[in-house]
Design a protein around this motif. Sequence first.
Motif, PDB file in Angstrom:
ATOM      1  N   PRO A  80     -34.323  63.539  -2.838  1.00  0.00           N
ATOM      2  CA  PRO A  80     -34.527  64.903  -2.341  1.00  0.00           C
ATOM      3  C   PRO A  80     -35.911  65.058  -1.733  1.00  0.00           C
ATOM      4  CG  PRO A  80     -34.688  64.847  -4.735  1.00  0.00           C
ATOM      5  CD  PRO A  80     -34.258  63.468  -4.309  1.00  0.00           C
ATOM      6  N   SER A  81     -36.015  65.891  -0.732  1.00  0.00           N
ATOM      7  CA  SER A  81     -37.283  66.108  -0.040  1.00  0.00           C
ATOM      8  C   SER A  81     -38.096  67.197  -0.731  1.00  0.00           C
ATOM      9  CB  SER A  81     -37.017  66.484   1.418  1.00  0.00           C
ATOM     10  OG  SER A  81     -38.221  66.707   2.112  1.00  0.00           O
ATOM     11  N   ASN A  82     -39.385  66.906  -0.921  1.00  0.00           N
ATOM     12  CA  ASN A  82     -40.346  67.855  -1.492  1.00  0.00           C
ATOM     13  C   ASN A  82     -39.955  68.302  -2.897  1.00  0.00           C
ATOM     14  OD1 ASN A  82     -41.948  67.841   0.858  1.00  0.00           O
ATOM     15  ND2 ASN A  82     -40.652  69.388   1.822  1.00  0.00           N
ATOM     16  N   GLY A  83     -39.324  67.429  -3.671  1.00  0.00           N
ATOM     17  CA  GLY A  83     -39.041  67.712  -5.062  1.00  0.00           C
ATOM     18  C   GLY A  83     -40.133  67.180  -5.965  1.00  0.00           C
ATOM     19  N   LEU A  84     -40.015  67.419  -7.250  1.00  0.00           N
ATOM     20  CA  LEU A  84     -40.987  66.914  -8.203  1.00  0.00           C
ATOM     21  C   LEU A  84     -40.908  65.392  -8.269  1.00  0.00           C
ATOM     22  CD1 LEU A  84     -40.628  69.504 -11.106  1.00  0.00           C
ATOM     23  CD2 LEU A  84     -42.433  69.387  -9.369  1.00  0.00           C
ATOM     24  N   CYS A  85     -42.054  64.752  -8.266  1.00  0.00           N
ATOM     25  CA  CYS A  85     -42.091  63.292  -8.252  1.00  0.00           C
ATOM     26  C   CYS A  85     -41.494  62.694  -9.521  1.00  0.00           C
ATOM     27  CB  CYS A  85     -43.531  62.797  -8.068  1.00  0.00           C
ATOM     28  SG  CYS A  85     -44.243  63.198  -6.445  1.00  0.00           S
ATOM     29  N   ASN A  86     -41.766  63.320 -10.673  1.00  0.00           N
ATOM     30  CA  ASN A  86     -41.258  62.769 -11.926  1.00  0.00           C
ATOM     31  C   ASN A  86     -39.768  63.049 -12.135  1.00  0.00           C
ATOM     32  OD1 ASN A  86     -41.430  65.498 -12.325  1.00  0.00           O
ATOM     33  ND2 ASN A  86     -42.838  65.394 -14.079  1.00  0.00           N
ATOM     34  N   ARG A  87     -39.149  63.768 -11.205  1.00  0.00           N
ATOM     35  CA  ARG A  87     -37.703  64.015 -11.280  1.00  0.00           C
ATOM     36  C   ARG A  87     -36.920  63.200 -10.248  1.00  0.00           C
ATOM     37  NH1 ARG A  87     -36.518  68.826 -13.975  1.00  0.00           N
ATOM     38  NH2 ARG A  87     -38.073  69.088 -15.646  1.00  0.00           N
ATOM     39  N   LEU A  88     -37.598  62.361  -9.500  1.00  0.00           N
ATOM     40  CA  LEU A  88     -36.929  61.576  -8.480  1.00  0.00           C
ATOM     41  C   LEU A  88     -36.014  60.527  -9.120  1.00  0.00           C
ATOM     42  CD1 LEU A  88     -39.774  60.898  -5.880  1.00  0.00           C
ATOM     43  CD2 LEU A  88     -37.763  62.344  -5.558  1.00  0.00           C
ATOM     44  N   PRO A  89     -34.924  60.157  -8.461  1.00  0.00           N
ATOM     45  CA  PRO A  89     -34.081  59.072  -8.963  1.00  0.00           C
ATOM     46  C   PRO A  89     -34.826  57.744  -8.978  1.00  0.00           C
ATOM     47  CG  PRO A  89     -32.897  60.403  -7.349  1.00  0.00           C
ATOM     48  CD  PRO A  89     -34.323  60.847  -7.307  1.00  0.00           C
ATOM     49  N   ALA A  90     -34.325  56.825  -9.769  1.00  0.00           N
ATOM     50  CA  ALA A  90     -35.000  55.532  -9.920  1.00  0.00           C
ATOM     51  C   ALA A  90     -35.023  54.735  -8.620  1.00  0.00           C
ATOM     52  CB  ALA A  90     -34.326  54.717 -11.017  1.00  0.00           C
ATOM     53  N   ASP A  91     -34.053  54.970  -7.719  1.00  0.00           N
ATOM     54  CA  ASP A  91     -34.031  54.229  -6.458  1.00  0.00           C
ATOM     55  C   ASP A  91     -35.103  54.694  -5.492  1.00  0.00           C
ATOM     56  OD1 ASP A  91     -31.874  52.781  -7.359  1.00  0.00           O
ATOM     57  OD2 ASP A  91     -30.386  54.122  -6.463  1.00  0.00           O
ATOM     58  N   CYS A  92     -35.775  55.796  -5.769  1.00  0.00           N
ATOM     59  CA  CYS A  92     -36.772  56.348  -4.848  1.00  0.00           C
ATOM     60  C   CYS A  92     -38.197  55.988  -5.229  1.00  0.00           C
ATOM     61  CB  CYS A  92     -36.639  57.875  -4.785  1.00  0.00           C
ATOM     62  SG  CYS A  92     -34.984  58.449  -4.366  1.00  0.00           S
ATOM     63  N   ILE A  93     -38.400  55.320  -6.362  1.00  0.00           N
ATOM     64  CA  ILE A  93     -39.754  55.025  -6.834  1.00  0.00           C
ATOM     65  C   ILE A  93     -39.848  53.565  -7.259  1.00  0.00           C
ATOM     66  CG2 ILE A  93     -40.174  57.402  -7.590  1.00  0.00           C
ATOM     67  CD1 ILE A  93     -39.490  56.560 -10.424  1.00  0.00           C
ATOM     68  N   ASP A  94     -41.076  53.077  -7.298  1.00  0.00           N
ATOM     69  CA  ASP A  94     -41.399  51.745  -7.810  1.00  0.00           C
ATOM     70  C   ASP A  94     -42.371  51.917  -8.976  1.00  0.00           C
ATOM     71  OD1 ASP A  94     -39.862  50.307  -5.949  1.00  0.00           O
ATOM     72  OD2 ASP A  94     -41.449  50.483  -4.444  1.00  0.00           O
ATOM     73  N   CYS A  95     -41.984  51.406 -10.143  1.00  0.00           N
ATOM     74  CA  CYS A  95     -42.794  51.586 -11.347  1.00  0.00           C
ATOM     75  C   CYS A  95     -43.260  50.231 -11.876  1.00  0.00           C
ATOM     76  CB  CYS A  95     -42.005  52.315 -12.433  1.00  0.00           C
ATOM     77  SG  CYS A  95     -41.515  53.998 -11.982  1.00  0.00           S
ATOM     78  N   ALA A  96     -44.475  50.207 -12.387  1.00  0.00           N
ATOM     79  CA  ALA A  96     -45.030  49.010 -13.022  1.00  0.00           C
ATOM     80  C   ALA A  96     -44.624  49.011 -14.485  1.00  0.00           C
ATOM     81  CB  ALA A  96     -46.552  48.985 -12.860  1.00  0.00           C
ATOM     82  N   THR A  97     -43.416  48.523 -14.753  1.00  0.00           N
ATOM     83  CA  THR A  97     -42.883  48.545 -16.113  1.00  0.00           C
ATOM     84  C   THR A  97     -43.478  47.420 -16.954  1.00  0.00           C
ATOM     85  OG1 THR A  97     -41.005  47.195 -15.382  1.00  0.00           O
ATOM     86  CG2 THR A  97     -40.726  49.589 -15.367  1.00  0.00           C
ATOM     87  N   ASN A  98     -43.443  47.641 -18.263  1.00  0.00           N
ATOM     88  CA  ASN A  98     -43.975  46.671 -19.224  1.00  0.00           C
ATOM     89  C   ASN A  98     -42.902  46.413 -20.273  1.00  0.00           C
ATOM     90  OD1 ASN A  98     -45.476  45.042 -20.860  1.00  0.00           O
ATOM     91  ND2 ASN A  98     -46.884  46.642 -21.557  1.00  0.00           N
ATOM     92  N   PHE A  99     -42.377  45.181 -20.299  1.00  0.00           N
ATOM     93  CA  PHE A  99     -41.281  44.842 -21.208  1.00  0.00           C
ATOM     94  C   PHE A  99     -41.754  44.560 -22.641  1.00  0.00           C
ATOM     95  CE2 PHE A  99     -39.732  43.761 -16.988  1.00  0.00           C
ATOM     96  CZ  PHE A  99     -38.496  44.381 -16.976  1.00  0.00           C
ATOM     97  N   SER A 100     -43.035  44.628 -22.876  1.00  0.00           N
ATOM     98  CA  SER A 100     -43.553  44.374 -24.223  1.00  0.00           C
ATOM     99  C   SER A 100     -43.694  45.643 -25.051  1.00  0.00           C
ATOM    100  CB  SER A 100     -44.909  43.661 -24.133  1.00  0.00           C
ATOM    101  OG  SER A 100     -45.859  44.472 -23.450  1.00  0.00           O
TER     102      SER A 100
END
Length: 258
Positions: A80-100
């Motif tokens: 969605p355009s101009n929505g809250l960043c923390n509500r975006l779907p996972a396909d729209c963002i890149d996160c530095a995840t930590n599996f530990s």
Amino acid sequence: AAAGQLRDLRRSCRLLLFLSQFYIFVSNCGSLHLEHSQPLTQAVKDPGPTRTFTVVPRAAATLSPLTESTEIPPYMMKCPSNGLCNRLPADCIDCATNFSCIYGKPVTFDCTVKPSVTCVDQDFKPQKNFIINMTCRFCWQLPETDYECTNSTSCMTVSCPRQRYRANCTVRDHIHCLGNRTFHKMLYCNWTGGYKWSTALALSITLGGFGADRFYLGQWREGLGKLFSFGGLGIWTLIDVLLIGVGYVGPADGSLYI
């Protein structure tokens, strides 16, 4: 006088002979000239294979990279355009995840929106980098309400032991998790073919002696057996009422009741 006439006749004959020879010579030269000129004419008329040259304008060549760069990425259909960043779907963002991280504990990850995605923070200001809060767990560890799986119509739901099938599951867009968002899972057979339990039980009580309940469930062999044996002299009818009532006897295709 006779000698003069004879002399004039000879001159006329010589003149006619000269003219006839001259006409033959001219006609031969004309045909020879046409034979030599015909291939040349054909060569001139036959231009040979044509070649087409396409001239690319310089402006179009300079604009082609710009055109390629303005193509809409496939993931933009979910963003969605101009929505809250923390509500975006996972396909729209890149996160530095930590599996530990510790399983089941809250965790925060630094995320960045993908190119061409616009979002805002709580104050409605444009934002590119933000922090997302989630629970530390892999996608296949999510509850059943957080993902969708394919359904199988080729397994038996009423069986002992209960059958399972291999399903392809995909996490819902607004759910964040670790690992692959598409995974396989063994699920119990749980599908229906449109048969109603109340209808089957009513047919078993009223017309069970004629095998109507078995015919309704698609079990035509048992239905014929009950029809010609008058419900097994009533014994088979009573047994089927109990079996259908507790759900032990179900549709022949292996599906569940509605």
